[in-house]
Design an enzyme around this catalytic site. Structure first.
Site, PDB file in Angstrom:
ATOM      1  CD  GLN A 156      -3.113  -0.570   2.291  1.00 34.41           C
ATOM      2  OE1 GLN A 156      -2.813   0.108   3.282  1.00 34.41           O
ATOM      3  NE2 GLN A 156      -4.319  -1.076   2.110  1.00 34.41           N
TER       4      GLN A 156
ATOM      5  CB  ALA B 120      -5.464   9.897   5.773  1.00 32.68           C
TER       6      ALA B 120
HETATM    7  N1  PHE Z   1      -6.344   1.830   5.200  1.00 36.38           N
HETATM    8  C1  PHE Z   1      -7.477   1.752   4.298  1.00 36.38           C
HETATM    9  C2  PHE Z   1      -7.549   0.354   3.698  1.00 36.38           C
HETATM   10  O1  PHE Z   1      -6.617  -0.400   3.836  1.00 36.38           O
HETATM   11  C3  PHE Z   1      -7.364   2.776   3.193  1.00 36.38           C
HETATM   12  C4  PHE Z   1      -7.484   4.195   3.684  1.00 36.38           C
HETATM   13  C5  PHE Z   1      -6.360   4.903   4.087  1.00 36.38           C
HETATM   14  C6  PHE Z   1      -8.718   4.805   3.760  1.00 36.38           C
HETATM   15  C7  PHE Z   1      -6.485   6.206   4.527  1.00 36.38           C
HETATM   16  C8  PHE Z   1      -8.836   6.110   4.173  1.00 36.38           C
HETATM   17  C9  PHE Z   1      -7.726   6.793   4.581  1.00 36.38           C
HETATM   18  O2  PHE Z   1      -8.533  -0.040   3.109  1.00 36.38           O
END
Ligand code: PHE
Length: 332
Positions: free
Chosen positions: A215, A300
């Site tokens: 990611q 974010a």
């Molecule tokens: N961490 C989330 C996911 O893995 C993605 C996300 C990151 C959403 C930051 C909003 C803000 O699905």
């Protein structure tokens, strides 16, 4: 001393042969030596043939000596031949008229290439690249992101827990979002970071799901950051990665650590393909790390570089990325 009819002694023959072999260098000289000593009409063969005319006792002795010498000379000959080949090789055996061959160089993994491209796009917009731990604490992966134990959203992230005798709260991070809390804990606003890295989920795999994947997380926190900043930044990112005319769509989505939350899709040959989740950082997340949520706001986002690469490169199965098959990897 065993002598044959021809009068040549085995010992004399050996001395001659060894001396001659030592000065034979070229393959022609070596061949001439072989013919002279070991050939069908060669000197040793003549000695062996002559054995028939000796009486039985002499024949036994001379025969054994001559046969022994044959083995000895054959061995010496082979050694000398090898020597000649290996000393000749550097100069003689390279054919400089042959076309050159490309040496095979390694390359960056397709995931790494995409991660670098994505992070560079954000670097140019003022985001700094940092990395974080893949083995994470429950507190960062969940609690500080407004996902307390028992929260139904934990089901969305099936988790691989780490077996530890001393503590039961360690896991392989399910997303890169825990770095939001870690960065804010250790630095004051303004914050602008992108965090690439591996994530793990307890999931069965299929063409679009892997149990481990990368990611790229993004976080911007400062005074006066609005949803327009989120949209503008992600829109600019999409244009850099997918081209200037690419259409982008935002829809409402839910993540416990953002409010409001969205997902972003891009138009891919008439289909909307979701590539990331995003949103305004939830006040509880800001307060959890000691930020004043009445003063600071932020956004974010989190995206999957493998998915981005699949779109851009027309890859139909995410599992190719981790199968270590050179037929796939060398296409990048
Ligand atoms: N961490 C989330 C996911 O893995 C993605 C996300 C990151 C959403 C930051 C909003 C803000 O699905």
């Amino acid at each position: 001393m065993a002598e044959t009819q021809t009068g040549e002694s085995v010992v004399g023959l050996k001395d001659d042969a060894v001396a001659a072999l030592l000065v034979a260098e070229s393959s022609e000289q070596l061949e001439a030596w072989r013919v002279e000593f070991l050939g069908r009409k060669g000197r040793l063969t003549t000695v062996l043939r002559g054995l028939g005319s000796l009486d039985i006792e002499q024949r036994k002795v001379a025969g054994a000596a001559a046969n022994h010498l044959r083995v000895e000379l054959e061995t010496l000959f082979e050694e000398r031949q090898q020597q000649a080949i290996s000393t000749r090789a550097p100069a003689g055996s390279i054919d400089v008229t042959l076309p050159g061959r490309k040496s095979s160089l390694g390359g960056l993994h397709p995931s790494t290439q995409m991660i670098r491209e994505i992070t560079q796009a954000f670097n140019e917009m003022g985001f700094q690249t940092i990395e974080g731990p893949e083995i994470e604490l429950e507190r960062y992966n969940f609690d500080l992101l407004n996902i307390p134990a028992g929260h139904p959203a934990r089901d969305k992230w099936d988790t691989i827990w780490v077996d530890s005798e001393s503590r039961g709260d360690m896991l392989l991070r399910t997303h890169t979002s825990p770095m939001q809390a870690r960065v804010m804990e250790t630095s004051d606003p303004p914050v602008r970071v992108v965090v690439p890295g591996k994530c793990y989920r307890y999931e069965s795999t299929d063409a679009t799901h892997e149990w481990h994947f990368n990611q790229v997380e993004g976080l911007a926190v400062d005074e006066g950051i609005t949803f327009a900043d989120l949209k503008g930044t992600l829109y600019e990112f999409a244009r850099r990665i997918f081209g200037a005319s690419r259409k982008v769509r935002f829809r409402c989505d839910y993540f416990p650590f953002v409010e409001p939350g969205v997902d972003m899709s891009i138009d891919w040959n008439g289909n909307w393909i979701e590539i990331l989740g995003a949103g305004m950082v939830h006040p509880k997340v800001l307060e959890g790390v000691g930020y004043d949520s009445s003063k600071y706001t932020g956004f974010a986002f989190g995206m999957g570089p493998e998915r981005v690469s699949m779109l851009r490169n027309d890859i139909n199965d995410i599992r190719h990325f981790f199968a270590n098959d050179l037929r796939f990897l060398t296409q990048f």
